[in-house]
Write an enzyme that holds these catalytic residues in place. Structure first.
Site, PDB file in Angstrom:
ATOM      1  N   HIS A 185       0.817  -1.213   0.000  1.00 38.44           N
ATOM      2  CA  HIS A 185       0.000   0.000   0.000  1.00 38.44           C
ATOM      3  C   HIS A 185       0.855   1.269   0.000  1.00 38.44           C
ATOM      4  CE1 HIS A 185      -3.312  -2.850   0.846  1.00 38.44           C
ATOM      5  NE2 HIS A 185      -3.850  -2.070  -0.067  1.00 38.44           N
ATOM      6  N   ARG A 287     -11.049   3.291  -3.365  1.00 42.52           N
ATOM      7  CA  ARG A 287     -10.739   2.531  -2.141  1.00 42.52           C
ATOM      8  C   ARG A 287     -11.305   3.289  -0.946  1.00 42.52           C
ATOM      9  NH1 ARG A 287      -5.575   1.534  -5.112  1.00 42.52           N
ATOM     10  NH2 ARG A 287      -5.112  -0.691  -5.045  1.00 42.52           N
ATOM     11  N   ARG A 323     -15.626   0.724  -4.283  1.00 43.87           N
ATOM     12  CA  ARG A 323     -15.458  -0.537  -3.565  1.00 43.87           C
ATOM     13  C   ARG A 323     -15.881  -0.341  -2.114  1.00 43.87           C
ATOM     14  NH1 ARG A 323      -9.606  -3.155  -3.159  1.00 43.87           N
ATOM     15  NH2 ARG A 323      -9.231  -1.482  -1.674  1.00 43.87           N
ATOM     16  N   GLU A 413      -9.967 -11.367  -6.723  1.00 41.49           N
ATOM     17  CA  GLU A 413      -8.618 -11.251  -6.154  1.00 41.49           C
ATOM     18  C   GLU A 413      -8.278 -12.441  -5.266  1.00 41.49           C
ATOM     19  OE1 GLU A 413      -8.304  -7.572  -3.936  1.00 41.49           O
ATOM     20  OE2 GLU A 413     -10.281  -7.789  -3.071  1.00 41.49           O
ATOM     21  N   ASN A 436      -3.169  -7.415  -7.374  1.00 38.45           N
ATOM     22  CA  ASN A 436      -2.240  -7.366  -6.237  1.00 38.45           C
ATOM     23  C   ASN A 436      -2.522  -8.515  -5.276  1.00 38.45           C
ATOM     24  OD1 ASN A 436      -1.725  -4.897  -7.434  1.00 38.45           O
ATOM     25  ND2 ASN A 436      -2.980  -3.754  -5.986  1.00 38.45           N
ATOM     26  N   ASP A 437      -3.760  -8.607  -4.839  1.00 36.02           N
ATOM     27  CA  ASP A 437      -4.096  -9.699  -3.928  1.00 36.02           C
ATOM     28  C   ASP A 437      -4.164 -11.030  -4.657  1.00 36.02           C
ATOM     29  OD1 ASP A 437      -4.232  -8.730  -1.262  1.00 36.02           O
ATOM     30  OD2 ASP A 437      -5.953  -7.525  -1.856  1.00 36.02           O
ATOM     31  N   ARG A 447       2.183  -9.767   0.199  1.00 35.61           N
ATOM     32  CA  ARG A 447       2.491  -8.655  -0.698  1.00 35.61           C
ATOM     33  C   ARG A 447       3.309  -7.553  -0.042  1.00 35.61           C
ATOM     34  NH1 ARG A 447      -3.457  -6.010  -1.831  1.00 35.61           N
ATOM     35  NH2 ARG A 447      -2.417  -4.043  -2.280  1.00 35.61           N
ATOM     36  N   CYS A 480      -8.110  -3.660 -11.979  1.00 37.35           N
ATOM     37  CA  CYS A 480      -7.796  -2.466 -11.183  1.00 37.35           C
ATOM     38  C   CYS A 480      -6.571  -2.666 -10.302  1.00 37.35           C
ATOM     39  CB  CYS A 480      -8.985  -2.035 -10.334  1.00 37.35           C
ATOM     40  SG  CYS A 480      -9.425  -3.247  -9.080  1.00 37.35           S
TER      41      CYS A 480
HETATM   42  C1  PEP Z   1      -5.827  -5.613  -5.549  1.00 39.24           C
HETATM   43  O1  PEP Z   1      -5.749  -6.405  -4.619  1.00 39.24           O
HETATM   44  O2  PEP Z   1      -5.307  -5.798  -6.669  1.00 39.24           O
HETATM   45  C2  PEP Z   1      -6.582  -4.344  -5.379  1.00 39.24           C
HETATM   46  C3  PEP Z   1      -6.797  -3.544  -6.394  1.00 39.24           C
HETATM   47  O3  PEP Z   1      -6.982  -4.015  -4.124  1.00 39.24           O
HETATM   48  P1  PEP Z   1      -6.005  -3.455  -2.976  1.00 39.24           P
HETATM   49  O4  PEP Z   1      -4.664  -3.191  -3.603  1.00 39.24           O
HETATM   50  O5  PEP Z   1      -6.622  -2.236  -2.417  1.00 39.24           O
HETATM   51  O6  PEP Z   1      -5.964  -4.601  -2.007  1.00 39.24           O
HETATM   52 MG    MG Z   2      -7.053  -6.215  -2.916  1.00 43.19          MG
END
Ligand code: PEP
Ligand code: MG
Length: 555
Positions: A185, A287, A323, A413, A436-437, A447, A480
């Site tokens: 993040h 977010r 979201r 995800e 990402n997740d 991550r 995304c």
């Molecule tokens: C992801 O997990 O790819 C995502 C877009 O959500 P976040 O990065 O906020 O967990």
């Molecule tokens: Mg995520």
């Protein structure tokens, strides 16, 4: 000399280094004082008071979510219970700095023992302790300087969202952290700010404060002591590249005219200027949890309406994908506390699971969204994070319908959701893939861990297989996650069937130019080549062979 990390936010930045990790040494055990107890207590009180004042002052300066976070920390410094503990230790002959250290230590164990959100606040408590001990011992007080005489490169072991929330690109020219992956993040916030960042950069905090560095957020290189010519060369090349990219305008489309809306990821109204400036055609991921980090009580509906409406109003006639709160793991929200024992927070109750435990908070958020969109011309889409099964997807859609919301979707995800995307598709209007997740859970690789960044590489063919599964399930399917911000990968995602791409605003020009430079067929061939590869590096190379326009754009 150069240090090398992973480029996490594009661009070039340079300046003197400010190292944030100056650790405050532990005052020696058994340290005593010479004066009288009352004087020593007054010294401790004054230090705690000063620390609280500094934190509150910075909060006022920063405003927004950061102010809440800093005020919560200031309250720790003003906690009367803690002061009683400090004074009792001083009464027994302990020096003020050691008394503060021990009293905070006891309080900390208590917090960690209660687990959940309070446990997560232990790091904030340590920060208050270190600041107070630093004051009492004359050790330089650490903290991000908001009033530095010249812009600097912020170097840290790691940065909390609360740290970066206080900063602006006028103050910080680049971030370099030793920890964190490209999808952490911290990296996401750096991209949102449009500040270059390099993460997973070993040895960065050993740089002497004030050392001049040149940071390349694309290659991950941190050049130590660059010459004036090197700085001029790198910044000039970056400016020329930006100019070339900015020349490609209009909505996202491939060279043969296939439309791919390019949307922005936003964390709140503060990100709107950048989104509009970079030509976002809407919002692909709002977010909402970023608005409420550090909040003790759930925001009221009115507060939420006020926070959502500016984002909806900014995009008349366009899609805005909001979201619902993705609380938990590294984004704890006090009003959605984790259970007492949650040994693996990333595998615990986060995202939609939290909403199912606190359905009234979700209902309030959906009601606020319904009120916020009324009277605006935005096309509101609402989606849930961390959905694993078709049953969860159906539950969420039902909650949206009950709230009168027309378009309900889910993030893909979690690998199970991608593999069985066809089952989920029966219950929702759209998908949005969170790479990402998805990478984190597919490769069982945290991550936030720099050491595992190779496994978070979205070029991994196994991840591309899951993207293809979700995109082929018969629903509009955006991406995304941060993968969409990589210009070459963006072409591959389109080739795999992604119908929209959403990213940090600063990445939009490069992705727009990359798509405009290639046909849908080239994107398809690039996607097929990448999926045929056996590893991420080969996949990237194989895809690029079908995307010759990237080199012309210096991408
Ligand atoms: C992801 O997990 O790819 C995502 C877009 O959500 P976040 O990065 O906020 O967990
Ligand atoms: Mg995520």
């Amino acid at each position: 000399m150069s240090l090398r990390g992973v480029g996490a936010s594009q661009g070039v930045g340079h300046g003197p280094v400010f190292v944030l990790t100056a650790e405050v040494p532990e005052p020696p055990e058994g340290a005593t004082y010479t004066g009288d107890a009352d004087q020593e207590k007054a010294r401790a009180r004054a230090a705690l008071d000063e620390v609280a004042g500094v934190l509150e002052g910075r909060g006022r300066q920063a405003g927004g979510a950061a102010e809440d976070v800093l005020n919560a920390q200031a309250m720790m410094a003003r906690d009367p219970g803690l002061l009683v503990g400090v004074e009792a230790l001083i009464d027994h002959g302990t020096a003020a700095e050691r008394a503060v250290y021990e009293a905070f230590g006891r309080y900390r164990s208590m917090l960690v023992g209660t687990g959940g959100y309070m446990g997560e606040r232990a790091a904030d408590l340590d920060d208050v302790r270190d600041r107070t001990v630093a004051l009492l011992t004359g050790h330089p007080m650490h903290g991000v300087p908001l009033d530095a005489p010249e812009p600097f490169v912020l170097v840290a072991r790691d940065l909390a969202p609360a740290d970066t929330a206080l900063l602006s690109k006028e103050v910080v020219t680049a971030f370099v952290t030793e920890r964190g992956g490209p999808t952490s993040h911290t990296a996401i916030l750096a991209r949102a700010m449009g500040v270059p960042a390099v993460v997973a950069c070993a040895g960065a905090t050993s740089l002497a404060p004030g050392t001049l560095v040149l940071v390349d957020g694309s290659t991950g290189e941190v050049r130590v002591g660059p010459t004036d010519a090197e700085v001029a060369g790198a910044t000039g090349a970056e400016a020329a590249r930006q100019e070339k990219l900015a020349a490609v305008r209009g909505p996202g489309r491939t060279a043969d005219g296939h439309s791919v809306p390019l949307l922005a990821n936003v964390g709140g109204p503060g990100d709107l200027d950048a989104a509009l400036a970079h030509g976002a055609e809407g919002v692909g991921l709002f977010r909402t949890e970023f608005l409420f980090l550090g909040r003790k009580a759930a925001p009221t509906q009115d507060e939420q309406v006020a926070a959502y409406r500016p984002v909806l109003e900014a995009f008349p006639g366009a899609t805005v994908v909001v979201r619902t709160l993705d609380a938990g793991a590294d984004k704890p929200l006090a009003f959605l506390p984790a259970r007492e024992r949650e040994p693996n927070p990333a595998l615990g109750e986060r995202g939609l699971r939290m909403s199912r435990r606190f359905p009234e908070v979700l209902a309030d958020q959906l009601a606020a969204l319904e009120r916020a969109v009324a009277g605006t011309a935005a096309r509101l889409h609402v989606m849930a994070p961390m959905v694993a099964t078709a049953e969860e997807a159906a539950w969420f859609t039902e909650a949206c319908r009950t709230a009168g919301l027309a378009a309900a979707g889910v993030m893909i995800e979690i690998p199970a959701a991608a593999i069985r995307a066809r089952d989920l598709a029966e219950h929702v209007d759209f998908f949005s893939i969170g790479t990402n997740d998805l990478a984190q859970y597919l490769f069982a690789a945290d991550r936030e861990m720099a050491e595992l960044s190779a496994l978070h590489d979205a070029w991994q063919p196994a991840l591309l297989d899951l993207v293809a599964a979700a995109a082929g399930a018969g629903r509009p399917c955006g991406v995304c996650g941060e993968a969409a911000a990589d210009p070459a990968l963006a072409c591959v995602l389109v080739g795999l069937g992604a119908t929209a791409l959403s990213m940090s605003a600063s990445a939009l020009p490069a992705v727009r130019a990359a798509l405009a430079g290639h046909t849908t067929e080239q994107c398809r061939l690039a996607a097929a080549a990448a999926r045929s590869a056996k590893d991420a590096a080969t996949a990237r190379q194989a895809a690029r062979a079908h995307l010759p326009g990237l080199a012309d754009l210096a991408l």
